[in-house]
Design an enzyme around this catalytic site. Structure first.
Site, short mmCIF file in Angstrom:
data_model
loop_
_atom_site.label_atom_id
_atom_site.label_comp_id
_atom_site.label_asym_id
_atom_site.label_seq_id
_atom_site.Cartn_x
_atom_site.Cartn_y
_atom_site.Cartn_z
N SER A 1 0.85 -1.19 0.00
CA SER A 1 0.00 0.00 0.00
C SER A 1 0.89 1.24 0.00
CB SER A 1 -0.93 0.06 1.22
OG SER A 1 -1.46 1.37 1.40
N LYS B 1 1.93 -1.18 7.75
CA LYS B 1 2.32 -1.15 6.34
C LYS B 1 3.75 -0.62 6.17
CE LYS B 1 -1.20 -3.01 4.30
NZ LYS B 1 -1.05 -4.25 3.50
N TYR C 1 -2.80 0.76 10.56
CA TYR C 1 -2.52 0.50 9.14
C TYR C 1 -1.21 1.18 8.73
CZ TYR C 1 -3.71 -0.41 4.22
OH TYR C 1 -3.72 -0.87 2.92
#
Length: 257
Positions: free
Chosen positions: A132, A149, A145
């Site tokens: 991502s 990530k 997140y």
């Protein structure tokens, strides 16, 4: 790539990757924590469904054993499973642990099982990790997140730096907005980041097409949204300016509530 495994393949990018590889003639094993979803995808593409939890090392080992048994080997492993939780520093520990398990440890489990079979083989093997753009930048509204990530990108970098000379090709897929349940769910919750990303969001099939094209080369970063490269350069060259811009966006989100 003739023998492919895709995790998180019950929908979104994972399902699109499986469809594209199957259309190109690959034999594909698809896996997802949702057994019904992954069974539908497998039936659609003539693949093999293996329901599994990517955050479970035992499940991951079983998935890889099935793939070797059914396909005779694996040429490309797409470690694509991921989860997104909205939240901040007060997000419960259990949620941090779950998100770290799916977004980071899943890749560790894949490599623990695969590298003894892959390293120093006669033909190079390829590992695609879906990271991502949040791993290169950040995602306002989700501490877990953003952090996990970044960790996933760091692990992919470490793998590439450590094993490239032993026949392991590692690539990190870093899309920005993609029209998946993850994005639409964020919009439904009123997420400012999701609304911002929706403007330039790509269809999962478009991301899969770019991945297929990128497998002809060895570039580490696969960026479906070219502007992410500019943001990444700005972040590295002038972090204070970049963080100031991100905080301006955050203030805008807060003012819109």
């Amino acid at each position: 790539m003739t023998r492919v495994v895709v995790t998180g393949a019950g929908g979104g990018i994972g399902a699109a990757l499986a469809r594209r590889f199957a259309a190109d003639g690959a034999k594909v094993v698809v896996s997802d924590i949702d057994p019904d979803a992954v069974a539908r995808v497998a039936a659609e593409i003539g693949g093999i469904a293996v329901p599994a939890d990517a955050a479970s090392e035992a499940d991951t080992q079983r998935l890889i054993e099935v793939a070797f048994s059914e396909l005779g080997g694996i040429d490309l492993f797409c470690s694509n499973a991921g989860v997104l939780t909205a939240g901040d520093e007060n997000t419960p520990d259990g949620q941090w642990e779950r998100d770290f398990g799916v977004n980071v440890m899943s890749h560790v489990y894949v490599t623990r099982a695969l590298l003894p079979r892959w390293l120093d083989s006669e033909t190079p093997k390829r590992l695609l990790i879906t990271v991502s753009a949040a791993g290169l930048l950040t995602l306002l509204g989700s501490a877990t997140y953003s952090v996990t990530k970044h960790a996933a990108l760091a692990y992919a970098e470490w793998l590439r730096a450590t094993y490239a000379h032993r026949g392991l090709i590692v690539q990190a897929l870093c899309p920005q907005g993609v029209r998946t349940d993850m994005l639409t769910g964020g919009n439904a919750r009123g997420s400012g980041s999701a609304a911002l990303l929706a403007n330039g969001a790509l269809e999962p099939a478009a991301v899969a097409d770019l991945v297929a094209e990128s497998l002809d080369g060895n570039e580490f970063l696969i960026l479906p949204h070219p502007e992410v490269a500019d943001y990444y350069r700005l972040r590295a060259a002038d972090p204070d300016r970049w963080l100031g811009g991100m905080n301006k966006l955050q203030r805008g989100f807060e003012g819109a509530k």
